[in-house]
Design an enzyme around this catalytic site. Structure first.
Site, PDB file in Angstrom:
ATOM      1  CB  ALA A   1      -4.182   9.835   5.810  1.00 32.30           C
ATOM      2  CG  HIS A   2      -8.832  10.449   4.095  1.00 27.89           C
ATOM      3  ND1 HIS A   2     -10.085   9.892   4.078  1.00 27.89           N
ATOM      4  CD2 HIS A   2      -8.308  10.109   5.281  1.00 27.89           C
ATOM      5  CE1 HIS A   2     -10.290   9.253   5.190  1.00 27.89           C
ATOM      6  NE2 HIS A   2      -9.236   9.360   5.934  1.00 27.89           N
TER       7      HIS A   2
END
Lengths: 343, 343, 343
Positions: B239-240
């Site tokens: 994820a980010h």
């Protein structure tokens, strides 16, 4: 495309009650009928829809028909479910058959193409690949060198088939599935992980269907194998040198680690994990989200992570749900025991 | 391509027993030898194959050789496993090196291309991208604007690299992996969720390999980072703003949520979930299907969801397997306790 | 693109402290400021950065400003977080708007294209598809026949949209997501599994965002539905005939099996599994890695596999962590009980 009730009754050998010229141009689920659509009723519990469905034509199992007339046109058959399936299969076949080689595809001059095939634009077929008769390869597919694809296959847009992989006849591969990417094999050294070359391939037998976004890695040496008639859902991981037998059904997001073997006629639920180097027998059922960490005998039904007999898992889990109460009971016993000791 | 036993012995410095002209045109696993193929024997338990393998040539660790002659041609070396690896690496390198820019690719005029590169048909390279020397980009790849890809990388068909992402040297990205898609960030409002722009990128250091069908999101602001030498299997979610250190091995279908950090030399099993905003140390081992919901210290070995020490998890899980029996024991104790009270 | 502090202050209605001509050409997270970049400070705990950030310009919530002057140029606003968001949205919009039809795309002559659209090279749009105004379709996308895509959508490279699927307005679909692949439906027979034709489609309402590498299967008959404003992360499986309501947030690697329904405003964690044919209410929260095997009422908070109330799960799990100790306590009770019987 539009059909009349009479045409449909002709195909499935049904008897018409109502307007034989009623036209249909689509299909609906019986719970959400749409005017101009066809649906079916094969179970008592849906028989209310015989009078109030918005569909124009209904295929109905004859034992459910007790009235003289109905609002929709009825086609009466012995088994409405089967007749509907037959019809849908025909419809599907009529719809989706494309042929020819579209402009804008890239096909190496050494490729051998069968007859009556379709190859979509932006598809890339590498040297020495062989494509069987009546196979349809949608746009934007990648086929590596020396790949063999059998007859009557359907490879959807964005599927990737690496070098030397083999597919049998009547296989379906959905979009963005990857067949033959490198197995995950590395030699640890002090400086880092050295790649172990992955020189095997993937062999897929006849009548296999693979969903979208799956990853099926090539063997390190020798093949990763998927046996005849096995059906694989979406987003599934099949690691290097896994051997899967015939007629298995594997649900979405399951992963099978390296060199494990799976027998025949197994049903594997969604999000299951199977570790490497284990052997699953035949006719096994594995509940969703289970984790398999050892060999499994024929006919077992498994649940949990790590898995155990499914019935046992459920019984134990009932106690887990009541764990706070159980500990309370132990507290009480300890208090009583202390009290009786103190006495 | 065909080789003789003599040529192979020459490359790995081995001694031939048998026909030095024996030819090979492929490799097999020792358990499924094929005539005309090469295999190896490095362990006592496979030494039966020395006499009955169908392979034409076997590389064998010298301490396993006790006979005067064998059915296959033998190449005797100190460590058959290592010699076989060396050979396979060579073979791999010879096989797969392509170069040139294929017709039908789309390359923006502002792109900077290194020397000795390969770019396949239907690949799209956006403005101001920079591609390093000896990098191979297979057909149907998407490279966004201002992307930098280092030297000697291999980007397989269907990989997608969004704008501004950066890859180091010697990286491998398998088919249909997505690098730099938007992080999953939304602002809840009464009317619905408002998108938070994802303006960062993904930075991948040298010698990273990423499997097929992975999703590595760009940072919201600043990068998502994957450190040198880390190896990532298939179908993995990063994820980010996750930061992953050096030389980690992450198995298939694992997910790491936003802003978590992972140190160096960790081994993360398949289908593991790591929540957002936690910190994993170094040399940690996480068993498959575990769930990590808090920080992890160096050297821990974890299992379970939520995870605990792996040994503890296994001990506790043995009791879970016997939970019905344990509750039976409590029932008995309660009965005894009641009996003794009644006495 | 370069902006000055004065230009930015103008857009967000802020007050400048310092050099109004300070220029910025990028953004950084506050913890890793870069000269020439913009960042923001909205929380007390980051207020140290007001003096020592390397960023050239900081947007700061006014209540955090206690000094006369600062090293970076400060733009004082009521809520720095919101102002920064507004700015980032503007910046994003300015950046990414492409238009025109690139050479090398394949668009069937029966396709209806709206105004001000972008279609990238190597994209394939099938017969009778309809693309709304201002929609951007990146390179290498596949759009099936009779697909409808609304206005102002963004479809990233490698997305695949099968025949007859429908997308509303303002939808975003990230790379390599597959919309409309066949549902996983097979009829078991003695010879193997017969494919059940999948004749429905997928309907996606307005303002939906779908991450990368997702698989959203078409309905068997009738649609699979994703309601307005729902946001779907990466690598997610949505099976045939699932109905998802409005404004849900579904985290990465979750799977929802066939015909289940999900209401509105639910938050579903990562790697969750939801079995088929269940009904999830509204405003439900499901913790990561949970397994849902029955209907869920409005407002429930769930955890575990199979799931229970999240608070209960956590309490029970504390006892699981101590299971070895608990069994030890039972052993002791049994010993005491035996001793007292022996006495």
């Amino acid at each position: 495309m539009e059909f009349t009730a009479a045409q449909i009754a002709g195909i499935i050998g049904g008897k018409i009650i109502g307007d034989e010229n009623a036209g249909i141009n689509g299909v609906s689920p019986i719970e959400n009928g749409v005017e101009g659509h066809l649906s079916f009723v094969a179970q008592e519990k849906f028989s209310d829809y015989l009078q109030n469905s918005l569909c124009s034509v209904l295929i109905v199992s004859e034992h459910l028909l007790k009235e003289q007339s109905y609002k929709p046109t009825i086609i009466s058959v012995e088994n409405a479910y089967l007749s509907f399936q037959i019809l849908m299969n025909l419809y599907q076949e009529m719809q989706s058959k494309k042929s020819g080689i579209e402009e804008g595809s890239t096909i190496h001059q050494t490729v051998k193409l069968g007859s009556d095939i379709f190859i979509g634009a932006h598809t890339y077929i590498s040297e020495k690949a062989i494509i069987g008769d009546s196979t349809q390869i949608y746009p934007q597919v990648f086929v590596g060198k020396n790949v063999k694809i059998g007859k009557n296959c359907k490879i959807y847009s964005g599927a990737r088939i690496y070098d030397y992989c083999v597919l049998g006849d009547n296989c379906i591969v959905h979009s963005n599935t990857v067949i033959g990417s490198d197995g995950f094999g590395f030699q640890p050294t002090e400086k880092g992980f050295e790649k172990i070359p992955q020189l095997g391939n993937v062999i897929i037998e006849n009548n296999v269907e693979i969903g979208s976004n799956c990853s099926i890695d090539r063997g390190t040496i020798g093949p990763t194998l998927i046996g005849e008639g096995t059906k694989i859902d979406n987003l599934i991981q099949i690691a290097h040198n896994v051997k899967i037998g015939k007629h298995n059904v594997i649900a979405s997001q399951t992963g099978i680690a390296g060199s494990s073997t799976v027998g025949d006629w197994n049903m594997i639920g969604g999000q299951v994990g199977i570790v490497g180097h284990v052997k699953i027998g035949n006719q096994v059922k594995i509940q969703a989200q289970s984790g398999i960490i050892s060999n499994v005998k024929d006919g077992e039904v498994l649940y949990g992570s790590p898995s155990m007999n499914a019935g046992e898992y459920r019984r134990n889990y009932v106690h887990f749900r009541n764990f706070a109460d159980i500990v309370e009971r132990i507290n009480k016993l300890e208090k009583n025991s202390k009290d009786s000791t103190n006495e």
